[in-house]
Motif scaffolding. Sequence first.
Motif, PDB file in Angstrom:
ATOM      1  N   ASP A 180       0.761  -1.130  -0.100  1.00 29.97           N
ATOM      2  CA  ASP A 180       0.062  -0.087   0.101  1.00 29.97           C
ATOM      3  C   ASP A 180       0.965   1.262   0.142  1.00 29.97           C
ATOM      4  OD1 ASP A 180       0.935  -0.327   2.542  1.00 29.97           O
ATOM      5  OD2 ASP A 180      -0.918  -0.114   3.727  1.00 29.97           O
ATOM      6  N   LYS A 181       2.286   1.206   0.386  1.00 25.42           N
ATOM      7  CA  LYS A 181       2.877   2.439   0.175  1.00 25.42           C
ATOM      8  C   LYS A 181       3.559   2.443  -1.071  1.00 25.42           C
ATOM      9  CE  LYS A 181       7.029   4.118   2.455  1.00 25.42           C
ATOM     10  NZ  LYS A 181       8.219   3.998   3.582  1.00 25.42           N
ATOM     11  N   ILE A 182       3.434   1.525  -2.154  1.00 28.88           N
ATOM     12  CA  ILE A 182       3.992   1.522  -3.415  1.00 28.88           C
ATOM     13  C   ILE A 182       3.288   2.279  -4.493  1.00 28.88           C
ATOM     14  CG2 ILE A 182       4.858   0.389  -5.402  1.00 28.88           C
ATOM     15  CD1 ILE A 182       6.146  -1.605  -3.099  1.00 28.88           C
ATOM     16  N   SER A 183       3.770   3.461  -4.739  1.00 29.39           N
ATOM     17  CA  SER A 183       3.203   4.105  -6.109  1.00 29.39           C
ATOM     18  C   SER A 183       4.048   4.491  -7.231  1.00 29.39           C
ATOM     19  CB  SER A 183       2.416   5.342  -5.567  1.00 29.39           C
ATOM     20  OG  SER A 183       3.352   6.311  -5.339  1.00 29.39           O
ATOM     21  N   LEU A 184       3.647   4.722  -8.484  1.00 27.24           N
ATOM     22  CA  LEU A 184       4.602   5.201  -9.229  1.00 27.24           C
ATOM     23  C   LEU A 184       5.562   6.407  -9.068  1.00 27.24           C
ATOM     24  CD1 LEU A 184       6.013   4.506 -12.172  1.00 27.24           C
ATOM     25  CD2 LEU A 184       4.213   5.783 -13.091  1.00 27.24           C
ATOM     26  N   LYS A 185       4.900   7.299  -8.430  1.00 30.12           N
ATOM     27  CA  LYS A 185       5.476   8.397  -7.864  1.00 30.12           C
ATOM     28  C   LYS A 185       6.781   7.959  -6.851  1.00 30.12           C
ATOM     29  CE  LYS A 185       5.171  12.975  -5.996  1.00 30.12           C
ATOM     30  NZ  LYS A 185       6.091  12.909  -4.913  1.00 30.12           N
ATOM     31  N   TYR A 186       6.300   7.166  -5.837  1.00 31.21           N
ATOM     32  CA  TYR A 186       7.232   6.778  -4.624  1.00 31.21           C
ATOM     33  C   TYR A 186       8.411   6.176  -5.415  1.00 31.21           C
ATOM     34  CZ  TYR A 186       8.897   4.147  -0.960  1.00 31.21           C
ATOM     35  OH  TYR A 186       9.703   3.455   0.123  1.00 31.21           O
ATOM     36  N   LEU A 187       8.201   5.401  -6.278  1.00 34.14           N
ATOM     37  CA  LEU A 187       9.410   4.720  -6.843  1.00 34.14           C
ATOM     38  C   LEU A 187      10.141   5.649  -7.817  1.00 34.14           C
ATOM     39  CD1 LEU A 187       7.400   1.432  -8.555  1.00 34.14           C
ATOM     40  CD2 LEU A 187       8.861   1.574  -6.517  1.00 34.14           C
TER      41      LEU A 187
END
Length: 212
Positions: A180-187
């Motif tokens: 739930d923490k992973i997003s494209l922006k986060y990556l």
Amino acid sequence: MQHLQKGKYYGVHKKITDINGLIITDTEYTHDKVDWHYHENIYFTFILAGRLHEANKKESYDCIPGTLLFHNWQEAHYNIKPPGYTRGFHIEIENKWMKNFSLQKKIPAGSLRIEHPSIKSFIRKIYLHSKKDDSDAQISIDELLIQVLNFTERESENKSSAVPQWVKKLKEILNEEQPDKISLKYLSDELEIHPVHISRGFSKYFNITIGE
């Protein structure tokens, strides 16, 4: 998009040497930012002093003294120069020179940051030979550049077959972080890579889309 003719770069040209199909340009970079553009011929750039940020549609490079880049003629890119003095030289190769030595098939596509010390050494020697005004310099430059293109072809093949470092780091993130923490922006923030580049490369190295 700007199309630069042979021997033309953004900045002040301290010296331009044209040796039978090779144009060697010593340039001080003066523009803070240069928008998307491409060049008439393939060429190498070697940074002598200062810093320069360069990016194309796939990668970006922070260039410091000793950085060596290769560009095929059709490769569009842009530049950002931090404050301060920045200087480099270019070795531009016309098609007639390549035909003379039957080297057209040895030219890698796209752009390439070259780390191999032998290639950098040959490029420096070509630059020094270009300052000499004699017939022996032409022979030495031709011989060195043939070796450079042979090495560059192998370096390009090695890099295209290797798994990029960002993919290895991405695997670690996917294994360690909560879903739930992973997003494209986060990556993108963690890897310091544009999200479009991650999306395009994800399916290639993971055999699924990033959404899946």
